[in-house]
Scaffold this active site. Structure first.
Site, PDB file in Angstrom:
ATOM      1  CD  GLU A   1       7.583 -19.186  22.226  1.00  0.00           C
ATOM      2  OE1 GLU A   1       6.529 -19.697  22.626  1.00  0.00           O
ATOM      3  OE2 GLU A   1       8.137 -18.222  22.777  1.00  0.00           O
TER       4      GLU A   1
ATOM      5  CB  ILE B   1      -0.983  -0.028   1.194  1.00  0.00           C
ATOM      6  CG1 ILE B   1      -2.064  -1.079   0.925  1.00  0.00           C
ATOM      7  CG2 ILE B   1      -1.605   1.351   1.440  1.00  0.00           C
ATOM      8  CD1 ILE B   1      -3.084  -1.255   2.024  1.00  0.00           C
TER       9      ILE B   1
HETATM   10  C1  LIG Z   1      15.273 -15.553  16.189  1.00  0.00           C
HETATM   11  C2  LIG Z   1      15.081 -16.891  16.812  1.00  0.00           C
HETATM   12  C3  LIG Z   1      14.837 -16.997  18.173  1.00  0.00           C
HETATM   13  C4  LIG Z   1      14.671 -18.245  18.767  1.00  0.00           C
HETATM   14  N1  LIG Z   1      14.506 -18.343  20.122  1.00  0.00           N
HETATM   15  C5  LIG Z   1      14.510 -19.577  20.705  1.00  0.00           C
HETATM   16  C6  LIG Z   1      14.518 -19.705  22.143  1.00  0.00           C
HETATM   17  O1  LIG Z   1      14.467 -18.712  22.884  1.00  0.00           O
HETATM   18  N2  LIG Z   1      14.598 -20.950  22.682  1.00  0.00           N
HETATM   19  C7  LIG Z   1      14.665 -22.077  21.910  1.00  0.00           C
HETATM   20  O2  LIG Z   1      14.750 -23.156  22.475  1.00  0.00           O
HETATM   21  N3  LIG Z   1      14.649 -21.989  20.559  1.00  0.00           N
HETATM   22  C8  LIG Z   1      14.591 -20.774  19.942  1.00  0.00           C
HETATM   23  N4  LIG Z   1      14.594 -20.672  18.571  1.00  0.00           N
HETATM   24  C9  LIG Z   1      14.628 -21.888  17.771  1.00  0.00           C
HETATM   25  C10 LIG Z   1      13.343 -22.143  16.991  1.00  0.00           C
HETATM   26  O3  LIG Z   1      12.302 -22.516  17.863  1.00  0.00           O
HETATM   27  C11 LIG Z   1      13.663 -23.191  15.939  1.00  0.00           C
HETATM   28  O4  LIG Z   1      14.508 -22.556  14.968  1.00  0.00           O
HETATM   29  C12 LIG Z   1      12.431 -23.741  15.280  1.00  0.00           C
HETATM   30  O5  LIG Z   1      11.703 -24.516  16.198  1.00  0.00           O
HETATM   31  C13 LIG Z   1      12.750 -24.592  14.045  1.00  0.00           C
HETATM   32  O6  LIG Z   1      13.793 -25.451  14.277  1.00  0.00           O
HETATM   33  P1  LIG Z   1      15.008 -25.544  13.226  1.00  0.00           P
HETATM   34  O7  LIG Z   1      15.473 -24.151  13.006  1.00  0.00           O
HETATM   35  O8  LIG Z   1      15.995 -26.532  13.716  1.00  0.00           O
HETATM   36  O9  LIG Z   1      14.324 -26.050  11.910  1.00  0.00           O
HETATM   37  P2  LIG Z   1      14.111 -27.583  11.500  1.00  0.00           P
HETATM   38  O10 LIG Z   1      13.476 -28.329  12.613  1.00  0.00           O
HETATM   39  O11 LIG Z   1      15.381 -28.099  10.915  1.00  0.00           O
HETATM   40  O12 LIG Z   1      13.046 -27.424  10.334  1.00  0.00           O
HETATM   41  C14 LIG Z   1      13.395 -27.008   9.018  1.00  0.00           C
HETATM   42  C15 LIG Z   1      12.116 -26.912   8.184  1.00  0.00           C
HETATM   43  O13 LIG Z   1      11.470 -28.183   8.122  1.00  0.00           O
HETATM   44  C16 LIG Z   1      10.151 -28.096   8.624  1.00  0.00           C
HETATM   45  N5  LIG Z   1       9.843 -29.320   9.347  1.00  0.00           N
HETATM   46  C17 LIG Z   1      10.569 -29.928  10.311  1.00  0.00           C
HETATM   47  N6  LIG Z   1       9.968 -31.060  10.723  1.00  0.00           N
HETATM   48  C18 LIG Z   1       8.836 -31.165   9.990  1.00  0.00           C
HETATM   49  C19 LIG Z   1       7.778 -32.117   9.942  1.00  0.00           C
HETATM   50  N7  LIG Z   1       7.749 -33.178  10.763  1.00  0.00           N
HETATM   51  N8  LIG Z   1       6.769 -31.929   9.047  1.00  0.00           N
HETATM   52  C20 LIG Z   1       6.756 -30.848   8.240  1.00  0.00           C
HETATM   53  N9  LIG Z   1       7.732 -29.908   8.246  1.00  0.00           N
HETATM   54  C21 LIG Z   1       8.747 -30.076   9.107  1.00  0.00           C
HETATM   55  C22 LIG Z   1      10.154 -26.894   9.545  1.00  0.00           C
HETATM   56  O14 LIG Z   1       8.846 -26.350   9.724  1.00  0.00           O
HETATM   57  C23 LIG Z   1      11.082 -25.951   8.795  1.00  0.00           C
HETATM   58  O15 LIG Z   1      10.384 -25.318   7.748  1.00  0.00           O
HETATM   59  C24 LIG Z   1      14.724 -19.417  17.956  1.00  0.00           C
HETATM   60  C25 LIG Z   1      14.938 -19.303  16.586  1.00  0.00           C
HETATM   61  C26 LIG Z   1      15.138 -18.071  16.009  1.00  0.00           C
HETATM   62  C27 LIG Z   1      15.412 -17.998  14.528  1.00  0.00           C
END
Ligand SMILES: Cc1cc2nc3c(=O)[nH]c(=O)nc-3n(C[C@H](O)[C@H](O)[C@H](O)COP(=O)(O)OP(=O)(O)OC[C@H]3O[C@@H](n4cnc5c(N)ncnc54)[C@H](O)[C@@H]3O)c2cc1C
Length: 393
Positions: free
Chosen positions: A366, A340
């Protein structure tokens, strides 16, 4: 649900938070984003005005814990600055383990410091090799006399380096999956806890996201939350109650972007009239407003259910739905707000550019929104709706 879900007293608190957000936090938002420095001055504003108290019961120095008001506070603050809204959301995330599974002694020891904001909280579940799949975590805690010795590391931890207290998950039975995980409260000053790299990132730039290392970290056995092996259950009960907070952050971003785009559209003229009077723009604004309102109703319902003591499957499902919907709306609506504003929307000088970048993370942390969909579908599959089919001819 009544038209206005907040009581008069709650509306008054919302008014105060809204004013504080507008006067003390909004003027800082662009600078927090640009400097990418943790906004201690905002924490000080929250401390001075007792905002952390909204999360806690009076016996621990709070104002009387209310999940609904916590969501309202996060929403109002995130309308102007999502990094600042996240400070409240993560204070709740870092406190919930003690609130849900702590002993009286643990509550007396830690909650007053979190309720006043003297300490910020953090939640350390994710590891380099385990995000969505927390059973794959590798950090270990071994009982040695009346202490646990913890080794391993965590990644992407919000408030790394600024928190006074971490809720840490580690395996006390390394050969087990979920059932081998235990939860601990760890003070930032504990010997063996080290903060590693703080990650530069796309949005919520003032929030710290970093690595935590446990190098023979020694903590008293009295810091175990619940029983050994209950950590995963505790982690999920926490997330059921904290995910709506990320929904509130998303909703705040969406409403803030809608409000900004509306004012802009009233003032920007093309082809002889304000763009708000072009039908395609007014239709966009109407969609944005409708999505925000629908998201708010779902979110507040979830907040009310938590305050009414909802637990188990019922809470898991609505909490995942509130997080999913509010944060998908955040991404759609902030993107539309940039559209917009046209070319100006893409410029850092206008806040919708920051809001769109900030919105992305709400779909990821989360529990990613794919994981929320899995959780909702799992709960649906457990429900028995066969009677509906039976009634259809
Ligand atoms: C800025 C930031 C702050 C954060 N803060 C915290 C915090 O305070 N404490 C904490 O503990 N964590 C924290 N996190 C971690 C966050 O919760 C994780 O990054 C998130 O849960 C995803 O995990 P991953 O990055 O390992 O992705 P992965 O688990 O490797 O997933 C990669 C992709 O695959 C998809 N995927 C995975 N499994 C499946 C499935 N079974 N079916 C379909 N799709 C799937 C996911 O949705 C994603 O798109 C933070 C992350 C960021 C970026």
């Amino acid at each position: 649900m009544p038209t206005e879900p907040l009581t008069e007293e709650q509306q008054e608190i919302r008014g105060l938070i809204r004013e504080l957000a507008r006067e003390r936090i909004a003027p800082r938002a662009a600078e927090i984003d640009k400097s990418a420095e943790f906004p201690w001055d905002v924490v000080e504003v929250f401390r001075e005005h007792g905002i952390f108290g909204v999360l806690h019961d009076e016996e621990y120095g709070g104002l009387g814990a209310s999940a609904l008001m916590t969501l309202v506070a996060i929403e109002e603050i995130s309308k102007v600055c999502a990094t600042s809204g996240l400070i409240i959301a993560v204070q709740e995330l870092g406190s919930l383990g003690i609130k849900l599974a702590g002993t009286d002694e643990q509550k007396q020891r830690f909650l007053p410091k979190l309720a006043s904001g003297e300490w910020l909280g953090a939640y350390a579940l994710t590891e380099p090799g385990s995000g969505s799949d927390s059973a794959a975590m590798r950090s270990e805690a071994r009982l040695d006399g009346d202490e646990y010795v913890v080794n391993g590391s965590k990644r992407f931890i919000t408030n790394a380096g600024v928190a006074g207290l971490y809720t840490v998950f580690a395996k006390t039975e390394p050969s087990e999956g979920h059932s081998g995980i235990s939860a601990f409260v760890v003070e930032a000053s504990a010997p063996g806890l080290e903060v590693g790299r703080i990650e530069p990132k796309m949005g919520i730039k003032g929030s710290t996201t970093g690595e935590i290392f446990f190098n023979d970290l020694r903590i008293s056995a009295a810091n175990l939350l619940g029983e050994e092996g209950e950590g995963f259950k505790i982690a999920m009960r926490i997330l059921d109650r904290s995910r709506p907070g990320i929904g509130a952050q998303g909703l705040g971003l969406a409403q803030g972007a809608t409000d900004y785009a509306l004012e802009y559209a009233k003032n920007r003229e093309t082809m002889g009239k304000p763009i708000a009077q072009h039908q395609l723009i007014s239709a966009s604004l109407a969609d944005m407003e409708t999505k925000c309102e629908a998201a708010r109703l779902l979110l507040y319902k979830c907040g009310q259910m938590i305050d009414d003591g909802a637990d188990g499957s019922e809470l898991t499902k609505i909490s995942a739905m509130a997080k999913l919907y509010c944060t998908d709306v955040a991404m759609e609506v902030t993107t539309e707000a940039v559209q917009i504003l046209g070319g100006y929307g893409y410029m850092q000088e206008y806040p919708v550019e920051r809001m769109m970048r900030d919105a992305k993370i709400t779909q990821i942390y989360e529990g990613t929104n794919q994981i929320q969909r899995l959780v909702i579908a799992r709960e649906m599959l457990r429900e028995n709706r066969a009677f509906l089919l039976a009634g259809v001819g």
